[in-house]
Design an enzyme around this catalytic site. Structure first.
Site, PDB file in Angstrom:
ATOM      1  N   SER A 263      -2.728  -0.790  -3.423  1.00 25.34           N
ATOM      2  CA  SER A 263      -3.784   0.283  -3.010  1.00 25.34           C
ATOM      3  C   SER A 263      -2.785   1.532  -3.005  1.00 25.34           C
ATOM      4  O   SER A 263      -1.610   1.533  -2.530  1.00 25.34           O
ATOM      5  CB  SER A 263      -4.393   0.064  -1.716  1.00 25.34           C
TER       6      SER A 263
ATOM      7  N   ILE B 112       0.841  -1.214  -0.203  1.00 26.83           N
ATOM      8  CA  ILE B 112      -0.122  -0.052  -0.041  1.00 26.83           C
ATOM      9  C   ILE B 112       0.809   1.306  -0.057  1.00 26.83           C
ATOM     10  O   ILE B 112       1.999   1.341   0.443  1.00 26.83           O
ATOM     11  CB  ILE B 112      -1.150   0.187   1.205  1.00 26.83           C
ATOM     12  N   CYS B 113       0.518   2.105  -0.734  1.00 27.97           N
ATOM     13  CA  CYS B 113       0.939   3.508  -0.651  1.00 27.97           C
ATOM     14  C   CYS B 113       2.464   3.580  -1.334  1.00 27.97           C
ATOM     15  O   CYS B 113       2.489   3.331  -2.344  1.00 27.97           O
ATOM     16  CB  CYS B 113       0.898   4.354   0.695  1.00 27.97           C
ATOM     17  N   HIS B 114       3.297   3.827  -0.593  1.00 31.37           N
ATOM     18  CA  HIS B 114       4.783   4.140  -1.075  1.00 31.37           C
ATOM     19  C   HIS B 114       5.366   2.705  -1.038  1.00 31.37           C
ATOM     20  O   HIS B 114       6.420   2.353  -1.460  1.00 31.37           O
ATOM     21  CB  HIS B 114       5.710   4.890  -0.258  1.00 31.37           C
TER      22      HIS B 114
END
Length: 179
Positions: free
Chosen positions: A158, A109-111
């Site tokens: 995500s 998720i994310c970075h």
């Protein structure tokens, strides 16, 4: 519910986005599975609310001593500093590469996509991430998509903490859980 599974959460020693660790962790345990925290040094992991220190969590083990065979899935939480440090650790990169190659679920998720990029595991894949990583994903041969959750093979991704409900749903689905 399916048989209980064991899920590794891999982090660096600091810079982990708190909710991107604690909410998937709670979902995994709430579904009757076991969550274990692996870190680069095996010590204490510092969690953050974006750039503000939040809490600390003790790691269950060191990634250098972990085996993909011991886990049914891998979760890579974000935070900017966390995946940036992970991608500089050869043991972490090898663990991620081997985990993706195993065919078992890997959720980022994310970075966290930075670690997947360093492990050369986004090539030919659709990947969601924080928007600033889209060029990195494209340069690594992946297709960046702006969707709350993307499942491409065994890879679940995500964009950010707002996507956690969908991220957790797909993670649990990959583990054979419905709750």
């Amino acid at each position: 519910m399916a048989d209980a599974r064991k899920v590794a959460f891999l982090t660096a020693s600091e810079g982990v986005e708190r909710v991107e660790l604690t909410e998937p962790w709670a979902a995994v345990e709430g579904a009757g599975h076991t969550a274990e925290l692996l870190s680069v040094d095996g010590g204490t992991v510092k969690l953050f609310n974006h750039l503000d220190a939040a809490e600390e969590k003790s790691a269950d083990g060191k990634v250098a001593e972990a085996s993909v065979d011991d886990y049914d899935a891998l979760v890579l939480p974000g935070g900017v500093a966390n995946p940036d440090a992970l991608r500089m650790d050869s043991d972490a990169v090898a663990f991620v590469r081997d985990f993706v190659a195993s065919g078992k679920p890997v959720a980022a998720i994310c970075h966290a996509a930075w670690t997947l990029i360093e492990a050369d595991q986004v090539r030919g894949k659709r990947v969601a991430s924080w928007p600033s990583l889209q060029t990195d994903i494209r340069n690594a041969g992946g297709e960046w998509v702006d969707e709350e959750v993307v499942v491409d093979g065994n890879l679940i991704s995500s964009r950010n903490p707002d996507d956690l409900p969908a991220f957790n749903r797909e993670l649990l689905s990959a583990l054979g859980s419905t709750s």
